[in-house]
Scaffold this motif. Sequence first.
Motif, PDB file in Angstrom:
ATOM      1  N   UNK A   1       0.675  -1.431  -0.064  1.00 54.13           N
ATOM      2  CA  UNK A   1      -0.167  -0.048   0.133  1.00 54.13           C
ATOM      3  C   UNK A   1       0.968   1.150  -0.031  1.00 54.13           C
ATOM      4  N   UNK A   2       0.471   2.402  -0.713  1.00 55.06           N
ATOM      5  CA  UNK A   2       1.189   3.533  -0.748  1.00 55.06           C
ATOM      6  C   UNK A   2       2.260   3.385  -2.151  1.00 55.06           C
ATOM      7  N   UNK A   3       2.364   2.328  -2.634  1.00 54.07           N
ATOM      8  CA  UNK A   3       3.145   2.227  -3.810  1.00 54.07           C
ATOM      9  C   UNK A   3       2.291   2.591  -5.168  1.00 54.07           C
TER      10      UNK A   3
ATOM     11  N   UNK B   1       5.871   6.406  -5.113  1.00 51.70           N
ATOM     12  CA  UNK B   1       5.159   6.090  -3.930  1.00 51.70           C
ATOM     13  C   UNK B   1       4.702   7.409  -3.268  1.00 51.70           C
ATOM     14  N   UNK B   2       3.536   7.213  -2.554  1.00 55.54           N
ATOM     15  CA  UNK B   2       2.922   8.292  -2.051  1.00 55.54           C
ATOM     16  C   UNK B   2       3.396   8.582  -0.536  1.00 55.54           C
TER      17      UNK B   2
ATOM     18  N   UNK C   1       3.223   5.933   2.693  1.00 53.54           N
ATOM     19  CA  UNK C   1       4.422   4.916   3.127  1.00 53.54           C
ATOM     20  C   UNK C   1       5.320   5.918   3.014  1.00 53.54           C
ATOM     21  N   UNK C   2       6.411   5.644   3.987  1.00 58.85           N
ATOM     22  CA  UNK C   2       7.496   6.530   3.894  1.00 58.85           C
ATOM     23  C   UNK C   2       8.674   5.518   3.441  1.00 58.85           C
TER      24      UNK C   2
ATOM     25  N   UNK D   1      -0.762  -3.596  -7.430  1.00 62.70           N
ATOM     26  CA  UNK D   1      -0.841  -2.269  -8.521  1.00 62.70           C
ATOM     27  C   UNK D   1       0.111  -2.739  -9.607  1.00 62.70           C
ATOM     28  N   UNK D   2      -0.305  -3.021 -10.825  1.00 58.26           N
ATOM     29  CA  UNK D   2       0.139  -3.360 -11.737  1.00 58.26           C
ATOM     30  C   UNK D   2       0.877  -2.289 -12.741  1.00 58.26           C
TER      31      UNK D   2
END
Length: 227
Positions: A60-62, A97-98, A102-103, A218-219
């Motif tokens: 998640x976040x990627x 990434x966001x 996610x860091x 997430x492709x």
Amino acid sequence: MLGAAAGALAVWSFGFAQASEDAVVVPPPAIDLQPAEGVQTAVIAGGCFWGVQGVFQHTAGVLNAVSGYAGGGKMTANYTAVSTGATGHAEAVEIKYDPKQISYGKILQIFFSVVHDPTELNRQGPDSGTQYRSAIFTSNDEQKKVAEAYIAQLDAAKLFKKPIVTKIGALEGFYAAEAYHQDYLTLHPNQPYIAFNDLPKIDNLKKLFAQQYLEKPTLVSSAKATN
């Protein structure tokens, strides 16, 4: 990787469904990047890019994870040349990434926990050569400081049986791999190499990072469609 797949097939024929992937539970980095605005990029290498990409596509976040090559020049950024081990390239993955989800540090924690064994020099599992080395390609001084501090932190904690050999270097270019390498884990889950070497990494991600785990990956194909 194709030669390694043949070896995995031999093991598969004896009835083993998956490799024994022992994840190492590592703490989060004591130093992390401050949240930033906009999409951020991380580039890492940890063996065959099929599995590395697959793990972060389930994270998640990627927003996008692309298999490719880093560490060498543009003219040799192709699978045939890189497979010789003489180009300077590593099989790498570019992660968009966001940072609000996610860091950078969390990405590195996943990298060192479930993606690969950072104590293996110029190899991962059945694959050997400098193109399979463990590496972090940094885009700025802040990423470099976080990566260096984290490796020092993990080595000091003696969580691994051997010292970490992950190399940190400035990102001079990332070149996307051929189309047939993209989304490979998702498209070929029954391929012996994937089933034996990489699906256990997805299982470990789900177990150790439940809050970050995405059931639906997430492709690259879907990320392109939304751009």
